[in-house]
Design a protein around this motif. Structure first.
Motif, PDB file in Angstrom:
ATOM      1  N   GLN A  21       0.837  -1.189   0.000  1.00  0.00           N
ATOM      2  CA  GLN A  21       0.000   0.000   0.000  1.00  0.00           C
ATOM      3  C   GLN A  21       0.875   1.243   0.000  1.00  0.00           C
ATOM      4  O   GLN A  21       1.881   1.317   0.690  1.00  0.00           O
ATOM      5  CB  GLN A  21      -0.923   0.000   1.209  1.00  0.00           C
ATOM      6  N   SER A  22       0.462   2.218  -0.770  1.00  0.00           N
ATOM      7  CA  SER A  22       1.191   3.471  -0.838  1.00  0.00           C
ATOM      8  C   SER A  22       0.217   4.563  -1.243  1.00  0.00           C
ATOM      9  O   SER A  22      -0.866   4.277  -1.743  1.00  0.00           O
ATOM     10  CB  SER A  22       2.322   3.375  -1.863  1.00  0.00           C
ATOM     11  N   PRO A  23       0.613   5.824  -1.058  1.00  0.00           N
ATOM     12  CA  PRO A  23      -0.273   6.908  -1.448  1.00  0.00           C
ATOM     13  C   PRO A  23      -0.642   6.872  -2.934  1.00  0.00           C
ATOM     14  O   PRO A  23      -1.701   7.317  -3.316  1.00  0.00           O
ATOM     15  CB  PRO A  23       0.535   8.160  -1.117  1.00  0.00           C
ATOM     16  N   GLU A  38       8.489   9.362   2.010  1.00  0.00           N
ATOM     17  CA  GLU A  38       8.248   8.239   2.920  1.00  0.00           C
ATOM     18  C   GLU A  38       9.071   8.331   4.198  1.00  0.00           C
ATOM     19  O   GLU A  38       8.644   7.862   5.241  1.00  0.00           O
ATOM     20  CB  GLU A  38       8.544   6.902   2.217  1.00  0.00           C
ATOM     21  N   ASP A 134      -3.566   4.376   0.617  1.00  0.00           N
ATOM     22  CA  ASP A 134      -2.625   4.294   1.735  1.00  0.00           C
ATOM     23  C   ASP A 134      -3.373   3.950   3.027  1.00  0.00           C
ATOM     24  O   ASP A 134      -3.267   4.636   4.030  1.00  0.00           O
ATOM     25  CB  ASP A 134      -1.893   5.625   1.871  1.00  0.00           C
ATOM     26  N   HIS A 136      -3.016   1.830   5.381  1.00  0.00           N
ATOM     27  CA  HIS A 136      -2.281   1.620   6.635  1.00  0.00           C
ATOM     28  C   HIS A 136      -2.133   2.938   7.400  1.00  0.00           C
ATOM     29  O   HIS A 136      -2.422   3.011   8.593  1.00  0.00           O
ATOM     30  CB  HIS A 136      -0.906   0.995   6.362  1.00  0.00           C
ATOM     31  N   ARG A 137      -1.696   3.994   6.709  1.00  0.00           N
ATOM     32  CA  ARG A 137      -1.574   5.300   7.378  1.00  0.00           C
ATOM     33  C   ARG A 137      -2.947   5.865   7.703  1.00  0.00           C
ATOM     34  O   ARG A 137      -3.175   6.379   8.794  1.00  0.00           O
ATOM     35  CB  ARG A 137      -0.806   6.279   6.507  1.00  0.00           C
ATOM     36  N   THR A 138      -3.874   5.785   6.738  1.00  0.00           N
ATOM     37  CA  THR A 138      -5.203   6.359   6.920  1.00  0.00           C
ATOM     38  C   THR A 138      -5.883   5.787   8.161  1.00  0.00           C
ATOM     39  O   THR A 138      -6.462   6.527   8.956  1.00  0.00           O
ATOM     40  CB  THR A 138      -6.071   6.121   5.669  1.00  0.00           C
ATOM     41  N   ALA A 144       0.660  10.701   4.480  1.00  0.00           N
ATOM     42  CA  ALA A 144       2.064  10.815   4.092  1.00  0.00           C
ATOM     43  C   ALA A 144       2.394  12.218   3.604  1.00  0.00           C
ATOM     44  O   ALA A 144       1.571  12.867   2.955  1.00  0.00           O
ATOM     45  CB  ALA A 144       2.392   9.806   2.998  1.00  0.00           C
TER      46      ALA A 144
END
Length: 156
Positions: A21-23, A38, A134, A136-138, A144
Motif C-alpha cells: 500500500q502506498s499513497p 516516505e 494508503d 495503513h496510514r489512513t 504521508a
C-alpha cells in the motif's frame, strides 16, 4: 497443507499486502508530478484540525473536503474562514492551466491550491484516492508527506 504452513503463508501474504500500500496505489489517472516523502514524519489529522479558506469562494469545496476526511477518519473537522488553518484551500488564477492544482502535505498540515472550482474538485478527489491507496496510514489517522502538481494532459 499443515496448519503451520497455512498460517505462515497467510501471514506472509498479509505482510505483502500491507507493505504494497502506498499513497499512489489508487491514483487514476496518475498526476503529472508526484513526490512522496516516505522517510518524513506524516501529518496526523485529529479533531483539533481545522479546514480553512474563503468560505464565500470555496464553500462547496470546503464541505466536500470535510466529508472526505470524515469518511476516512471519522472526524468532524471544523471549517473556518481563515488562512491560518492546518488544512488550507485556496484559489490561484495564476496557475499555468485552467484546471491545474497543487497539493502539499507536510507534518504540519495540508495546503491545496487550485486554479478554479473544477481544479479544486479534482485536487480533493486526488486526495481521496491517496487516502484509499494508503490504508495503513489512513487507519492510523496519518497522511504521508507529499507534493503533487497536476493539470489535465488532454482537453475534452
Amino acid at each position: 497443507m499443515s496448519k503451520k504452513t497455512f498460517l505462515l503463508f497467510t501471514l506472509l501474504t498479509l505482510a505483502t499486502i500491507v507493505q504494497a500500500q502506498s499513497p499512489q496505489a489508487a491514483l487514476i489517472p496518475m498526476p503529472n508530478d508526484i513526490e512522496v516523502f516516505e522517510d518524513k514524519k506524516p501529518y496526523r489529522i485529529s479533531n483539533k484540525s481545522v479546514i480553512g479558506g474563503d468560505i464565500e469562494a470555496l464553500g462547496y469545496e470546503l464541505q466536500y473536503l470535510q466529508q472526505i476526511l470524515k469518511k476516512h477518519f471519522g472526524l468532524d473537522i471544523r471549517v473556518e474562514q481563515t488562512r491560518k488553518a492546518d488544512i488550507l484551500l485556496e484559489f490561484d488564477v495564476s496557475l499555468r492551466d485552467t484546471e491545474a492544482y497543487n497539493i502539499e502535505i507536510t507534518n504540519k498540515g495540508m495546503h491545496i491550491v487550485a486554479s478554479n472550482p473544477m481544479a479544486m474538485f479534482r485536487a480533493i478527489t486526488t486526495l481521496d484516492q491517496i487516502l484509499i491507496g494508503d490504508q495503513h496510514r489512513t487507519l492510523n489517522g496519518k497522511i504521508a508527506q507529499l507534493e503533487i502538481h497536476d493539470a489535465p494532459r488532454f482537453g475534452f
